[in-house]
Scaffold this active site. Structure first.
Site, PDB file in Angstrom:
ATOM      1  N   ALA A 188     -60.025  16.449  -0.928  1.00  0.00           N
ATOM      2  CA  ALA A 188     -58.686  16.793  -1.401  1.00  0.00           C
ATOM      3  C   ALA A 188     -58.637  16.466  -2.888  1.00  0.00           C
ATOM      4  O   ALA A 188     -59.464  15.704  -3.395  1.00  0.00           O
ATOM      5  CB  ALA A 188     -57.654  15.985  -0.631  1.00  0.00           C
ATOM      6  N   GLY A 195     -61.919  15.888   2.606  1.00  0.00           N
ATOM      7  CA  GLY A 195     -61.337  17.169   2.999  1.00  0.00           C
ATOM      8  C   GLY A 195     -62.353  18.299   2.961  1.00  0.00           C
ATOM      9  O   GLY A 195     -62.241  19.269   3.708  1.00  0.00           O
ATOM     10  N   GLU A 227     -64.136  18.093   6.101  1.00  0.00           N
ATOM     11  CA  GLU A 227     -63.169  18.448   7.156  1.00  0.00           C
ATOM     12  C   GLU A 227     -62.967  19.964   7.227  1.00  0.00           C
ATOM     13  O   GLU A 227     -62.760  20.511   8.307  1.00  0.00           O
ATOM     14  CB  GLU A 227     -61.842  17.723   6.899  1.00  0.00           C
ATOM     15  CG  GLU A 227     -61.980  16.220   7.104  1.00  0.00           C
ATOM     16  CD  GLU A 227     -60.712  15.466   6.736  1.00  0.00           C
ATOM     17  OE1 GLU A 227     -60.341  15.492   5.544  1.00  0.00           O
ATOM     18  OE2 GLU A 227     -60.106  14.858   7.628  1.00  0.00           O
ATOM     19  N   GLU A 238     -62.998   8.650   2.355  1.00  0.00           N
ATOM     20  CA  GLU A 238     -61.591   8.325   2.089  1.00  0.00           C
ATOM     21  C   GLU A 238     -61.332   6.821   2.081  1.00  0.00           C
ATOM     22  O   GLU A 238     -60.473   6.333   1.356  1.00  0.00           O
ATOM     23  CB  GLU A 238     -60.696   8.988   3.151  1.00  0.00           C
ATOM     24  CG  GLU A 238     -60.483  10.483   2.947  1.00  0.00           C
ATOM     25  CD  GLU A 238     -61.563  11.358   3.553  1.00  0.00           C
ATOM     26  OE1 GLU A 238     -62.657  10.838   3.887  1.00  0.00           O
ATOM     27  OE2 GLU A 238     -61.328  12.570   3.701  1.00  0.00           O
TER      28      GLU A 238
HETATM   29  C1  3H9 Z   1     -59.408  13.494   0.929  1.00  0.00           C
HETATM   30  O1  3H9 Z   1     -60.202  14.377   0.979  1.00  0.00           O
HETATM   31  C2  3H9 Z   1     -58.249  13.370   1.881  1.00  0.00           C
HETATM   32  C3  3H9 Z   1     -58.362  14.249   3.082  1.00  0.00           C
HETATM   33  O2  3H9 Z   1     -59.104  13.624   4.092  1.00  0.00           O
HETATM   34  C4  3H9 Z   1     -57.009  14.512   3.677  1.00  0.00           C
HETATM   35  C5  3H9 Z   1     -56.246  15.620   3.116  1.00  0.00           C
HETATM   36  C6  3H9 Z   1     -54.950  15.875   3.851  1.00  0.00           C
HETATM   37  N1  3H9 Z   1     -59.945  14.898  -6.703  1.00  0.00           N
HETATM   38  O3  3H9 Z   1     -67.283  11.315 -10.073  1.00  0.00           O
HETATM   39  P1  3H9 Z   1     -67.522  12.284 -11.171  1.00  0.00           P
HETATM   40  C7  3H9 Z   1     -63.052  14.394 -10.753  1.00  0.00           C
HETATM   41  S1  3H9 Z   1     -59.501  12.285  -0.208  1.00  0.00           S
HETATM   42  C8  3H9 Z   1     -59.673  15.008  -8.010  1.00  0.00           C
HETATM   43  O4  3H9 Z   1     -67.589  11.774 -12.551  1.00  0.00           O
HETATM   44  P2  3H9 Z   1     -70.124  12.855 -10.099  1.00  0.00           P
HETATM   45  C9  3H9 Z   1     -63.329  13.057 -11.405  1.00  0.00           C
HETATM   46  O5  3H9 Z   1     -62.147  12.361 -11.648  1.00  0.00           O
HETATM   47  C10 3H9 Z   1     -60.856  12.748  -1.219  1.00  0.00           C
HETATM   48  N2  3H9 Z   1     -60.593  14.825  -8.977  1.00  0.00           N
HETATM   49  O6  3H9 Z   1     -68.803  13.207 -10.893  1.00  0.00           O
HETATM   50  C11 3H9 Z   1     -64.023  13.491 -12.670  1.00  0.00           C
HETATM   51  O7  3H9 Z   1     -63.021  13.921 -13.580  1.00  0.00           O
HETATM   52  P3  3H9 Z   1     -63.213  13.707 -15.143  1.00  0.00           P
HETATM   53  C12 3H9 Z   1     -62.159  12.463  -0.573  1.00  0.00           C
HETATM   54  C13 3H9 Z   1     -61.820  14.523  -8.593  1.00  0.00           C
HETATM   55  O8  3H9 Z   1     -70.985  14.035 -10.208  1.00  0.00           O
HETATM   56  C14 3H9 Z   1     -64.815  14.714 -12.229  1.00  0.00           C
HETATM   57  O9  3H9 Z   1     -64.193  15.161 -11.029  1.00  0.00           O
HETATM   58  N3  3H9 Z   1     -63.203  12.716  -1.514  1.00  0.00           N
HETATM   59  C15 3H9 Z   1     -62.163  14.372  -7.252  1.00  0.00           C
HETATM   60  O10 3H9 Z   1     -70.636  11.529 -10.537  1.00  0.00           O
HETATM   61  C16 3H9 Z   1     -66.277  14.443 -11.961  1.00  0.00           C
HETATM   62  O11 3H9 Z   1     -66.362  13.369 -11.052  1.00  0.00           O
HETATM   63  C17 3H9 Z   1     -63.655  11.769  -2.322  1.00  0.00           C
HETATM   64  O12 3H9 Z   1     -63.207  10.654  -2.292  1.00  0.00           O
HETATM   65  C18 3H9 Z   1     -61.163  14.586  -6.276  1.00  0.00           C
HETATM   66  N4  3H9 Z   1     -61.420  14.481  -4.965  1.00  0.00           N
HETATM   67  O13 3H9 Z   1     -69.677  12.645  -8.591  1.00  0.00           O
HETATM   68  C19 3H9 Z   1     -64.756  12.177  -3.248  1.00  0.00           C
HETATM   69  N5  3H9 Z   1     -63.473  14.044  -7.166  1.00  0.00           N
HETATM   70  O14 3H9 Z   1     -64.453  14.443 -15.504  1.00  0.00           O
HETATM   71  C20 3H9 Z   1     -64.485  11.659  -4.613  1.00  0.00           C
HETATM   72  C21 3H9 Z   1     -63.926  14.007  -8.421  1.00  0.00           C
HETATM   73  O15 3H9 Z   1     -61.953  14.243 -15.725  1.00  0.00           O
HETATM   74  N6  3H9 Z   1     -65.455  12.122  -5.601  1.00  0.00           N
HETATM   75  N7  3H9 Z   1     -62.945  14.280  -9.290  1.00  0.00           N
HETATM   76  O16 3H9 Z   1     -63.345  12.226 -15.297  1.00  0.00           O
HETATM   77  C22 3H9 Z   1     -66.682  11.626  -5.717  1.00  0.00           C
HETATM   78  O17 3H9 Z   1     -67.141  10.800  -4.954  1.00  0.00           O
HETATM   79  C23 3H9 Z   1     -67.523  12.107  -6.870  1.00  0.00           C
HETATM   80  O18 3H9 Z   1     -66.639  12.629  -7.815  1.00  0.00           O
HETATM   81  C24 3H9 Z   1     -68.569  13.176  -6.539  1.00  0.00           C
HETATM   82  C25 3H9 Z   1     -69.192  13.702  -7.860  1.00  0.00           C
HETATM   83  C26 3H9 Z   1     -69.652  12.554  -5.671  1.00  0.00           C
HETATM   84  C27 3H9 Z   1     -67.951  14.338  -5.823  1.00  0.00           C
END
Ligand code: 3H9
Length: 693
Positions: free
Chosen positions: A66, A105, A108, A128
């Site tokens: 998400a 998400g 999911e 999450e």
């Molecule tokens: C969810 O899914 C809830 C659902 O279950 C329910 C729904 C109803 N959203 O980490 P990076 C941005 S909760 C917004 O440096 P990497 C991040 O801020 C979500 N922004 O890259 C950054 O921005 P900036 C569950 C996001 O290659 C840029 O993307 N998912 C999100 O080292 C690059 O990120 C997670 O918790 C996001 N979800 O790693 C996954 N994700 O460049 C969270 C990233 O402006 N994300 N951004 O600073 C991660 O673990 C890592 O970002 C990922 C990439 C592994 C994907």
């Protein structure tokens, strides 16, 4: 190819529709992405020429979850649940094609496809929990139906990213695709499903594994027990467990309702707000307003470390782990031998635990050179000094380095509180001098305070930060001031902890309150662990503090079996009547009438002055952002992540409350409580630290 909207395209390869998302950076499920998915599936399903639908993403990853930045805002666009229902109930097979990471998400959504194909480098996970949440789009109900409740418990409470190969083994994906052939393989897979009339597999209907676990509550009881320490204080792991329990004990639709209810509870609570804030803070901390990301970097191919003690050894290990050769310098052969053998032993212990092979140990040790000769650092690209914490010694080392090390190299000091500008003044190249303050044990602790001197050049700052990232640290850039950010604020807490003990509480009262707040241990237990004799010199000891008296009695902490606490042979602490007596004697001598200090006062007295000091640090420009200070405290000092760091915590409880207390104590007890001008200003303007940009 038809553009559904700016982030979604629909194309056809014969009878296979390919729905492609392209929403950088991580294809998060923002409103436009959800809209694109909703419309894309609708169109593809309605198209009589389409027999199956492939969902794939452009860019570096499949949907990574998400859009966290949307949380807490008014909902917009198509609902994720409608998108999922459209996929799952599609009369045409839906195949998710995964590369990068399918997270939260994102996974999911993929779990609502009938089949999943992934490249070997892909990873799937429900992380999450790391932002204080649980998978709120059916993940807790679908995942255990594929991998079973035990594996699901592990995945949702750890948030780990599971590699594609493992996903294939457990049935989370159905096929692997070549690294550069995901699209073609997914299309081919779809054609086969159509040709062979394979069933439209709905994960929700797959009940065998959850039914098998029904009537076995011990699965959950055992899991809770085994992880009690790890989960202490956190709400999200427990709520995730309850959802998996619901998957086992309730019908699918009921389970979804339970998941929804618990998800909303977490989403509206302060823990998740804190952890989401930390998620962004961890990414912000690398962004330096006046040192852009494209600032030229000095290539660090060889590192020198001065001092083979605990700190120098730990620092060296970071580089060896990253494959960077290290030359470590000591003054005496014996100390050098000891230092090298400790490093080897640390690695061998890791190997014994199965976390690396003996081959890995040897590879790392082969990168390490020990020497007694500072001249051997001449060709290093970065030298980190970790010698005794005394200005004259540090200056001497830097003056010598100046004459030895090649021009253009970074000269770093691991000092934890000394003036980096004064250290730099011992050289003719202060622009190359910087502080790199590691935390002990340096091979374990994630934090690095990068201390910018008045003359430190931007490439040197950039190099220190990028080096930190390369060795797996999280680095905060801070300014030169006594104790920098972390220790400067810690001094406030320590002073108050000592004072509260003088006023009437016992060390274990203070420790209990801070432990219950979420710290791994309180300040006195911490002192016992570190050793009370750090900085204590027998000859100069004058019995003037409780700590000095304890040291004089050879109660120097855990290592001597006694300090503030008594320790048994298993290092289990118990309150010490001896310490209690020493404290009472001190109070009598100082004419203090002991009073009952409430837990609330202990907490406020320990924490609020830290927040006030943090405000002063910001005011003086010694930290870039309030959230950088929080990163320091979470990663270097055990501040509980679910409380977001001291500055976030100040915002949460209200800066007006913090200011009121500071003013009261300032009037009652003195200058040490003088409110920060920034704190006063923010309160006057009704703002928070988070509003400072
Ligand atoms: C969810 O899914 C809830 C659902 O279950 C329910 C729904 C109803 N959203 O980490 P990076 C941005 S909760 C917004 O440096 P990497 C991040 O801020 C979500 N922004 O890259 C950054 O921005 P900036 C569950 C996001 O290659 C840029 O993307 N998912 C999100 O080292 C690059 O990120 C997670 O918790 C996001 N979800 O790693 C996954 N994700 O460049 C969270 C990233 O402006 N994300 N951004 O600073 C991660 O673990 C890592 O970002 C990922 C990439 C592994 C994907």
């Amino acid at each position: 190819m038809t553009a559904i909207n700016p982030v979604t395209d629909l194309s056809k390869e014969g009878e296979i529709a390919v729905l492609t998302l392209n929403s950088p950076p991580v294809n998060a499920l923002s409103a436009p992405v959800r809209d694109g998915l909703a419309d894309g599936f609708k169109q593809a399903i309605a198209d009589p020429g389409v027999k199956a639908i492939v969902l794939i993403c452009d860019g570096k990853t499949f949907i990574a979850g998400a859009d966290i930045s949307e949380f807490g805002k008014a909902p917009k666009g198509a609902s994720l649940f409608d998108v999922q229902a459209a996929m799952e109930n599609s009369p045409k097979p839906v195949i998710a094609a995964i590369h990068g990471t399918a997270l939260g998400g994102g996974l999911e959504v993929a779990l609502c496809a009938h089949y999943r194909v992934a490249v070997p480098s892909a990873r799937c996970g429900l992380p999450e929990v790391n932002i204080g949440l649980l998978p709120g789009a059916g993940g807790t109900q679908r995942l255990p139906r594929i991998v079973g409740p035990e594996a699901a418990l592990d995945m949702v409470t750890s948030g780990k990213h599971v590699p594609a190969k493992k996903c294939l083994e457990v049935g989370l994906i159905d096929a692997l695709a070549p690294e550069d052939g995901l699209r073609a393989t997914a299309i081919e897979f779809a054609r086969t499903v159509v040709a062979e009339k394979k069933p439209l597999k709905k994960v929700r209907e797959n009940n065998a594994k959850v039914e098998a676990a029904r009537g076995h509550p011990e699965i959950f009881a055992d899991f809770r027990k085994a992880n009690a320490r790890k989960f202490r204080g956190f709400l999200a792991p427990e709520f995730n467990i309850r959802c998996i329990e619901a998957a086992v004990n309730q019908p699918f639709e009921e389970g979804l309702k339970t998941e929804r209810k618990l998800f909303m509870e977490l989403m509206t609570g302060s823990q998740s707000a804190a952890q989401r804030y930390v998620f962004f803070a961890e990414r912000q901390v690398w962004k330096l307003p006046d040192v852009p990301d494209d600032t030229p970097e000095i290539a660090v191919k060889k590192v020198g470390v001065i001092g083979a003690g605990t700190m120098g050894g730990g620092i060296s290990m970071n580089f060896l782990n990253a494959g960077v050769p290290v030359t470590i310098v000591e003054m005496k052969q014996e100390a050098l031998d000891r230092g090298l053998s400790v490093i080897r032993k640390n690695y061998e212990n890791t190997a014994k635990k199965g976390r690396m092979t003996m081959d890995d140990v040897e590879k790392r040790m082969a990168l390490l050179t020990g020497t007694l000769n500072l001249e051997d650092l001449a060709d290093c690209d970065m030298v980190i000094e970790a010698v005794f914490e005394r200005m004259d010694i540090k200056k001497d080392v830097f003056a010598r380095l100046d004459g030895i090390v090649k021009q253009g190299a970074v000269l770093a000091s691991n000092t934890s509180y000394l003036d980096i500008d004064e250290i730099a003044s011992a050289t003719r190249r202060p622009e190359f001098v910087i502080g790199m303050h590691f935390f002990s044990p340096a091979n374990v602790m994630r934090l690095l305070e990068v201390v910018r001197g008045a003359k430190t050049s931007k490439p040197v700052i950039s190099t220190a930060m990028k080096t930190a990232k390369r060795i797996g640290k999280i680095a905060a850039l801070v300014g030169a001031c006594p104790g920098f950010v972390g220790n400067r604020m810690l001094a406030q807490r320590q002073r108050e902890a000592n004072q509260i003990v003088m006023e009437g509480a016992m060390p274990w009262d203070v420790d209990r309150v801070l432990y219950d707040f979420g710290f791994p241990m309180g300040p006195f237990a911490m002192s016992d662990l570190a050793g009370l004799d750090i900085g204590w010199v027998k000859e100069k000891s004058s019995s003037s503090t409780i700590r000095e008296v304890l040291c004089e009695m050879d109660r120097r902490g855990q290592k001597t079996g006694a300090g503030f606490y008594d320790y048994d042979e298993n290092r289990k602490a118990s309150p010490s009547p001896i310490t209690e007596k020493i404290i009472q004697d001190f109070r009598t001598k100082s004419g203090v009438n002991a009073r009952k200090v409430s837990d609330e006062e202990i907490l406020e007295r320990c924490i609020y002055p830290m927040i006030n000091e943090g405000a002063k640090i910001l005011e003086e420009g010694k930290a870039i952002r309030a959230s950088d200070i929080d990163i320091v405290w979470i990663n270097g000092y055990g501040w509980p992540v679910y409380r977001g760091g001291p500055m976030f915590y100040g915002d949460l409880i209200g800066l007006d409350r913090v200011l009121a207390r500071m003013k009261q104590w300032h009037a009652e007890m003195g200058e040490q409580f003088k409110p920060s001008a920034l704190l006063e200003k923010l309160v006057a303007e009704g703002k928070r630290f988070q509003d400072l940009r």
